[in-house]
Motif scaffolding. Structure first.
Motif, short mmCIF file in Angstrom:
data_model
loop_
_atom_site.label_atom_id
_atom_site.label_comp_id
_atom_site.label_asym_id
_atom_site.label_seq_id
_atom_site.Cartn_x
_atom_site.Cartn_y
_atom_site.Cartn_z
N GLY A 22 0.81 -1.22 0.00
CA GLY A 22 0.00 0.00 0.00
C GLY A 22 0.84 1.26 0.00
O GLY A 22 0.46 2.27 -0.59
N ARG A 23 1.97 1.22 0.66
CA ARG A 23 2.87 2.38 0.65
C ARG A 23 3.52 2.55 -0.73
O ARG A 23 3.71 3.68 -1.18
N LYS A 24 3.85 1.45 -1.38
CA LYS A 24 4.52 1.54 -2.68
C LYS A 24 3.54 1.90 -3.79
O LYS A 24 3.87 2.68 -4.67
N SER A 25 2.38 1.29 -3.80
CA SER A 25 1.39 1.57 -4.85
C SER A 25 -0.01 1.60 -4.24
O SER A 25 -0.69 0.57 -4.18
N PRO A 26 -0.44 2.77 -3.80
CA PRO A 26 -1.75 2.86 -3.14
C PRO A 26 -2.94 2.58 -4.06
O PRO A 26 -3.99 2.16 -3.60
N PHE A 27 -2.77 2.77 -5.35
CA PHE A 27 -3.90 2.53 -6.26
C PHE A 27 -4.16 1.05 -6.47
O PHE A 27 -5.26 0.66 -6.84
N LEU A 32 -8.25 -3.12 -5.41
CA LEU A 32 -8.71 -4.34 -4.73
C LEU A 32 -9.93 -4.05 -3.85
O LEU A 32 -10.87 -4.85 -3.81
N ILE A 33 -9.92 -2.92 -3.17
CA ILE A 33 -11.06 -2.55 -2.33
C ILE A 33 -12.30 -2.28 -3.19
O ILE A 33 -13.41 -2.72 -2.86
N ALA A 70 -9.32 0.71 -14.35
CA ALA A 70 -9.31 2.17 -14.22
C ALA A 70 -8.45 2.61 -13.04
O ALA A 70 -7.67 3.57 -13.16
N CYS A 71 -8.56 1.94 -11.90
CA CYS A 71 -7.74 2.29 -10.74
C CYS A 71 -6.26 2.08 -11.03
O CYS A 71 -5.42 2.91 -10.67
N LEU A 72 -5.92 0.99 -11.68
CA LEU A 72 -4.51 0.73 -12.00
C LEU A 72 -3.99 1.74 -13.03
O LEU A 72 -2.84 2.17 -12.95
#
Length: 92
Positions: A22-27, A32-33, A70-72
């Motif tokens: 999550g720190r490296k790639s929050p998106f 996933l959420i 879309a998030c990625l």
């Protein structure tokens, strides 16, 4: 399992690995959420459906995949802007 500078192996729990990711790639975590949310909504809506099951599941799959992509994509754009336009030196 992660390694440190002196090549010792450290056991990490699932939550520690998820926090590090999550720190490296929050998106990635956001996708996933959102995917889990869409699947939850799909399970709820499946009971209230007014269309055929095949069509409902097909539409739900397309929406879930589209949201994850879309998030990625937004995350990749964010990292590219951060690295190439803002010239963040810490970015790998």
């Amino acid at each position: 399992m992660a390694t440190t500078d002196n090549d010792t192996i450290i056991d990490q729990t699932l939550s520690e690995r998820l926090m590090e990711k999550g720190r490296k790639s929050p998106f990635l975590v956001a996708s996933l959420i959102s995917l889990a949310g869409i699947c939850g909504y799909g399970a709820y809506g499946f009971r209230k459906k007014k269309i055929s099951t095949q069509l409902y599941l097909l539409q739900l799959r397309v929406v879930a995949q589209g949201t994850a992509i879309a998030c990625l994509t937004i995350g990749m754009g964010y990292h590219m802007i951060k690295k190439y336009i803002l010239h963040d030196e810490k970015e790998p």
